[in-house]
Enzyme design. Structure first.
Site, mmCIF file in Angstrom:
data_model
loop_
_atom_site.group_PDB
_atom_site.id
_atom_site.type_symbol
_atom_site.label_atom_id
_atom_site.label_comp_id
_atom_site.label_asym_id
_atom_site.label_seq_id
_atom_site.Cartn_x
_atom_site.Cartn_y
_atom_site.Cartn_z
ATOM 1 C CD GLU A 1 -2.670 1.473 2.460
ATOM 2 O OE1 GLU A 1 -3.663 2.216 2.376
ATOM 3 O OE2 GLU A 1 -2.290 0.950 3.534
ATOM 4 C CD GLU B 1 2.450 8.353 5.297
ATOM 5 O OE1 GLU B 1 1.457 7.911 4.709
ATOM 6 O OE2 GLU B 1 2.819 9.536 5.201
ATOM 7 C CG ASP C 1 -1.983 13.347 -0.087
ATOM 8 O OD1 ASP C 1 -2.881 13.237 0.771
ATOM 9 O OD2 ASP C 1 -0.774 13.180 0.178
ATOM 10 C CD GLU D 1 -13.257 2.319 2.926
ATOM 11 O OE1 GLU D 1 -12.044 2.002 2.893
ATOM 12 O OE2 GLU D 1 -14.152 1.587 2.485
HETATM 13 C C1 LIG Z 1 -4.979 11.284 2.536
HETATM 14 S S1 LIG Z 1 -3.875 10.240 3.353
HETATM 15 C C2 LIG Z 1 -4.679 8.642 3.310
HETATM 16 C C3 LIG Z 1 -4.106 7.686 4.309
HETATM 17 C C4 LIG Z 1 -4.685 6.261 4.295
HETATM 18 N N1 LIG Z 1 -4.348 5.587 3.061
HETATM 19 C C5 LIG Z 1 -6.165 6.268 4.514
HETATM 20 O O1 LIG Z 1 -6.905 5.994 3.567
HETATM 21 O O2 LIG Z 1 -6.607 6.509 5.646
HETATM 22 C C6 LIG Z 1 -2.591 10.031 2.134
HETATM 23 C C7 LIG Z 1 -1.290 9.545 2.737
HETATM 24 O O3 LIG Z 1 -0.387 9.263 1.676
HETATM 25 C C8 LIG Z 1 0.904 9.712 2.039
HETATM 26 N N2 LIG Z 1 1.662 9.930 0.791
HETATM 27 C C9 LIG Z 1 1.394 10.841 -0.153
HETATM 28 N N3 LIG Z 1 2.274 10.774 -1.161
HETATM 29 C C10 LIG Z 1 3.121 9.759 -0.835
HETATM 30 C C11 LIG Z 1 4.247 9.205 -1.466
HETATM 31 N N4 LIG Z 1 4.695 9.676 -2.637
HETATM 32 N N5 LIG Z 1 4.889 8.176 -0.868
HETATM 33 C C12 LIG Z 1 4.457 7.710 0.329
HETATM 34 N N6 LIG Z 1 3.387 8.205 0.980
HETATM 35 C C13 LIG Z 1 2.727 9.219 0.405
HETATM 36 C C14 LIG Z 1 0.631 10.968 2.827
HETATM 37 O O4 LIG Z 1 1.707 11.344 3.652
HETATM 38 C C15 LIG Z 1 -0.617 10.566 3.621
HETATM 39 O O5 LIG Z 1 -0.303 10.000 4.865
#
Ligand SMILES: C[S@@+](CC[C@H](N)C(=O)[O-])C[C@H]1O[C@@H](n2cnc3c(N)ncnc32)[C@H](O)[C@@H]1O
Length: 213
Positions: free
Chosen positions: A44, A69, A119, A195
């Site tokens: 993931e 992450e 994001d 979610e």
């Molecule tokens: C909006 S949050 C969603 C978190 C989780 N997947 C959820 O659904 O609850 C998006 C996460 O992706 C991480 N993220 C964004 N771009 C990333 C990247 N290029 N590599 C690793 N993590 C990333 C952000 O730091 C953030 O914690």
């Protein structure tokens, strides 16, 4: 990556290399040694606070999961949750950027990719940061065997439509598309933190599965 609002996060992460892998580049091509088996590895990207990968690892003990992450202040929360579990030998976390996946994995190391509530980066000039941009799809394809799959969930209609187009343009085959996942939620759906939040507000959850050729 270090984010200053939890200065203790790095120390805590470094104290638990059995969960958050310290030198993931050294496992490239050898993840089966890390897990002690040849079970498939599902990754993931953007795992956030870990609810999804933890739930999946509990639900599917014969699949290995890796949650990736970017921010240590976020992954440390996932780490705390993992440590609260009795035992999760099929789960690891990486505090790295998904754009550098090829430093840590080689072809065949990964059999499935999950992207959950990524994001949205709504500005066109930031499109390359979207985890479903063609540059990221190229990476995922490079690391999975033929027929590898990407499973994607989001609350963001704009990102969902963009991702449908991006994957279709890339030549991926769409297998399952839902515009309201929770209207008929599969029994085995593992909800992520985001979610839960959006579902509580009554917002629809979009989901798709797409397969590389
Ligand atoms: C909006 S949050 C969603 C978190 C989780 N997947 C959820 O659904 O609850 C998006 C996460 O992706 C991480 N993220 C964004 N771009 C990333 C990247 N290029 N590599 C690793 N993590 C990333 C952000 O730091 C953030 O914690």
């Amino acid at each position: 990556m270090r984010l200053r609002n939890k200065p203790w996060a790095q120390d805590y992460i470094q104290a638990h290399p059995e969960v958050v892998i310290a030198n993931p580049e050294s496992r490239k091509g050898k993840w089966h040694e890390e897990f002690g088996n040849h079970n498939p590895v599902h990754v993931e990207v953007g795992t956030g606070k870990g609810q999804f990968v933890i739930g999946m690892a509990r639900q599917n003990p014969h699949i290995n999961y890796i949650g990736i992450e970017l921010y240590d202040s976020v992954i440390v929360v996932a780490l705390e949750k993992v440590l609260e579990q009795e035992s999760l030998p099929n789960l690891r976390l990486l505090n790295v950027n998904g754009k550098d996946l090829t430093e840590y994995f080689e072809k065949g190391d990964i059999s499935q990719v999950y992207l959950n509530f990524s994001d949205p980066w709504p500005k066109t000039r930031h499109a390359k940061r979207r985890l479903t941009h063609a540059n990221f799809l190229t990476l995922y394809k490079e690391l999975m065997p033929d027929g590898g799959e990407v499973h994607f969930k989001t609350d963001n209609r704009g990102l969902f439509e963009y991702s449908l187009m991006s994957m279709t343009d890339f030549g991926m085959k769409l297998q399952f598309v839902s515009l309201d996942l929770h209207a008929n939620e599969p029994e085995d759906n593992v909800r992520t933190e985001y979610e839960e939040k959006f579902a509580a507000k009554g917002q629809p959850i979009y989901r798709l599965e797409a397969k590389f050729n």
